[in-house]
Motif scaffolding. Structure first.
Motif, mmCIF file in Angstrom:
data_model
loop_
_atom_site.group_PDB
_atom_site.id
_atom_site.type_symbol
_atom_site.label_atom_id
_atom_site.label_comp_id
_atom_site.label_asym_id
_atom_site.label_seq_id
_atom_site.Cartn_x
_atom_site.Cartn_y
_atom_site.Cartn_z
ATOM 1 N N ALA A 57 0.823 -1.200 0.000
ATOM 2 C CA ALA A 57 0.000 0.000 0.000
ATOM 3 C C ALA A 57 0.862 1.258 0.000
ATOM 4 N N GLN A 58 1.962 1.238 0.738
ATOM 5 C CA GLN A 58 2.868 2.389 0.777
ATOM 6 C C GLN A 58 3.534 2.630 -0.574
ATOM 7 N N ASN A 59 3.771 1.553 -1.331
ATOM 8 C CA ASN A 59 4.421 1.701 -2.633
ATOM 9 C C ASN A 59 3.595 2.532 -3.601
ATOM 10 N N ASP A 60 2.277 2.441 -3.500
ATOM 11 C CA ASP A 60 1.397 3.273 -4.321
ATOM 12 C C ASP A 60 0.079 3.443 -3.574
ATOM 13 N N VAL A 61 0.032 4.492 -2.764
ATOM 14 C CA VAL A 61 -1.158 4.739 -1.941
ATOM 15 C C VAL A 61 -2.366 5.020 -2.815
ATOM 16 N N GLY A 62 -2.150 5.642 -3.984
ATOM 17 C CA GLY A 62 -3.255 5.958 -4.883
ATOM 18 C C GLY A 62 -3.982 4.713 -5.355
ATOM 19 N N ILE A 63 -3.225 3.674 -5.750
ATOM 20 C CA ILE A 63 -3.844 2.416 -6.173
ATOM 21 C C ILE A 63 -4.597 1.785 -5.015
ATOM 22 N N PHE A 64 -3.986 1.818 -3.843
ATOM 23 C CA PHE A 64 -4.615 1.240 -2.663
ATOM 24 C C PHE A 64 -5.954 1.914 -2.366
ATOM 25 N N PHE A 83 -13.888 -9.350 0.300
ATOM 26 C CA PHE A 83 -13.074 -8.543 -0.616
ATOM 27 C C PHE A 83 -11.619 -8.655 -0.184
ATOM 28 N N TYR A 84 -10.879 -9.531 -0.876
ATOM 29 C CA TYR A 84 -9.472 -9.737 -0.545
ATOM 30 C C TYR A 84 -8.647 -8.496 -0.894
ATOM 31 N N LEU A 85 -7.659 -8.210 -0.050
ATOM 32 C CA LEU A 85 -6.611 -7.235 -0.378
ATOM 33 C C LEU A 85 -5.316 -8.030 -0.493
ATOM 34 N N ILE A 96 -1.225 -2.916 -4.156
ATOM 35 C CA ILE A 96 -2.422 -3.592 -3.666
ATOM 36 C C ILE A 96 -3.381 -3.894 -4.814
ATOM 37 N N GLN A 97 -3.904 -5.119 -4.805
ATOM 38 C CA GLN A 97 -4.988 -5.482 -5.713
ATOM 39 C C GLN A 97 -6.170 -5.962 -4.886
ATOM 40 N N GLY A 98 -7.355 -5.458 -5.189
ATOM 41 C CA GLY A 98 -8.569 -5.918 -4.532
ATOM 42 C C GLY A 98 -9.237 -6.993 -5.366
ATOM 43 N N ILE A 99 -9.697 -8.062 -4.728
ATOM 44 C CA ILE A 99 -10.348 -9.163 -5.419
ATOM 45 C C ILE A 99 -11.648 -9.493 -4.695
#
Length: 268
Positions: A57-64, A83-85, A96-99
Motif C-alpha cells: 500500500a505504501q508503494n502506491d497509496v493511490g492504487i490502494f 473482498f481480498y486485499l 495492492i490489488q482488490g479481489i
C-alpha cells in the motif's frame, strides 16, 4: 516554530492515515445499510495487521485507495473473504490489488432481495454427487462428514432458491472448467493470490460468479419490482423484462465475468 515543523515532518501520511483522511468520502460511497465507521476500522486493521499489505500500500497509496473505493461502492468488507486485499507485482514493485471473494458475491445476491437461500459447495472425489439437467431441479450432494479423507477437489456448483420457491439456474463446473477460469486470472502466479492461499474459496467463487449472471446482485432488482408493480397499477406503459440474464451491475465492473454460466457433468 521548530517544534511545529517537526510535528508536520513526522505526521503520519501512511496508508492507514490516508484512509482516515478520506473517511467522509468512503462514508459517502458505502451503501446506506453499511456502518461506515466499522467499514473504515476493517480497512485500517487489514493494513496495520499485515506488513506485506502495508508495504504494498505504501508503494502506491493511490492504487490502494482506489481499490478500497471499489470495496466501498459494493459495500463489501475489505481484507476479508468478501473482498481480498492482496499484494501484486506491478512495474517491479508490489502494489495492492482488490479481489471480490465468493462470500462478497453471496452477500450481494442476498442483498438484492430476490433470493432466500444461496447454495455454493465444492465437490470432492469421495463425495456422492448426482445432477441431471432437465430432470433434477437441484443437485444431490452427499458427504461422509466422518470419513478420513474426502479426496481432492473435482468440481463445484451453485444455485439459489428464490423467495417465491423457484430454483435458479444451476451452475456446475468440473476441474477443467475451474482451471480455465483460473488461467484467466492475472494474479494466479502470485504467492499472495487467493488461488494459492485459499484455493477452495476460489473454486466456490468460480461457481457463484457464474451464478451471478442469472440472479439479481444489486438494488436494481428492487427497482424492477417496483417498476412491475407500477405497470400493473397502470402507471407505466413500458413492459418489465423478467426471466432473462441480469443487466450489468457494479459487480461486473469490479470483477468482470468471463464467458458465462456453464452446466456440465462433473468429471475426475
Amino acid at each position: 516554530m521548530s517544534q511545529i515543523s517537526n510535528e508536520i515532518a513526522t505526521r503520519d501520511t501512511g496508508p492507514a492515515a490516508q484512509i482516515e483522511a478520506y473517511r467522509d468520502e468512503y462514508a459517502a460511497l458505502v451503501p446506506s445499510h453499511v456502518n461506515a465507521d466499522q467499514w473504515i476500522r476493517l480497512a485500517v486493521g487489514a493494513i496495520r495487521g499485515n506488513p506485506d499489505l502495508m508495504q504494498a500500500a505504501q508503494n502506491d497509496v493511490g492504487i490502494f485507495l482506489r481499490e478500497l473505493k471499489t470495496a466501498a461502492r459494493l459495500g463489501l468488507e475489505p481484507g476479508t473473504e468478501q473482498f481480498y486485499l492482496t499484494p501484486r507485482k506491478k512495474g517491479g514493485r508490489k502494489v495492492i490489488q482488490g479481489i471480490v471473494g465468493y462470500q462478497g458475491i453471496v452477500e450481494l445476491i442476498y442483498r438484492a432481495g430476490a433470493s432466500s437461500t444461496v447454495i455454493v459447495e465444492a465437490v470432492r472425489a469421495n463425495d456422492t454427487f448426482r445432477y441431471v439437467p432437465g430432470r433434477d431441479d437441484r443437485p444431490i450432494h452427499e458427504i461422509d462428514w466422518f470419513g478420513a479423507d474426502r479426496g481432492e477437489l473435482v468440481g463445484v456448483y451453485a444455485y439459489a432458491v428464490m423467495k417465491d420457491g423457484a430454483v435458479s439456474k444451476v451452475v456446475v463446473l468440473n476441474r477443467k472448467r475451474v482451471m480455465e477460469i483460473r488461467a484467466k486470472s492475472d494474479s494466479k502466479n502470485s504467492e499472495y493470490s487467493p488461488w494459492n492461499t485459499n484455493e477452495e474459496s476460489m473454486w466456490l467463487k468460480s461457481a457463484v460468479r457464474q451464478l451471478a449472471k442469472w440472479v439479481p446482485t444489486s438494488a436494481e432488482y428492487m427497482r424492477e419490482q417496483l417498476r412491475a408493480q407500477a405497470e400493473v397499477a397502470g402507471e407505466l406503459d413500458a413492459p418489465s423484462v423478467a426471466g432473462a440474464p441480469q443487466m450489468p451491475t457494479a459487480l461486473d465492473d469490479a470483477d468482470p465475468i468471463d464467458d458465462g454460466p456453464i452446466e456440465a457433468e462433473l468429471v475426475d
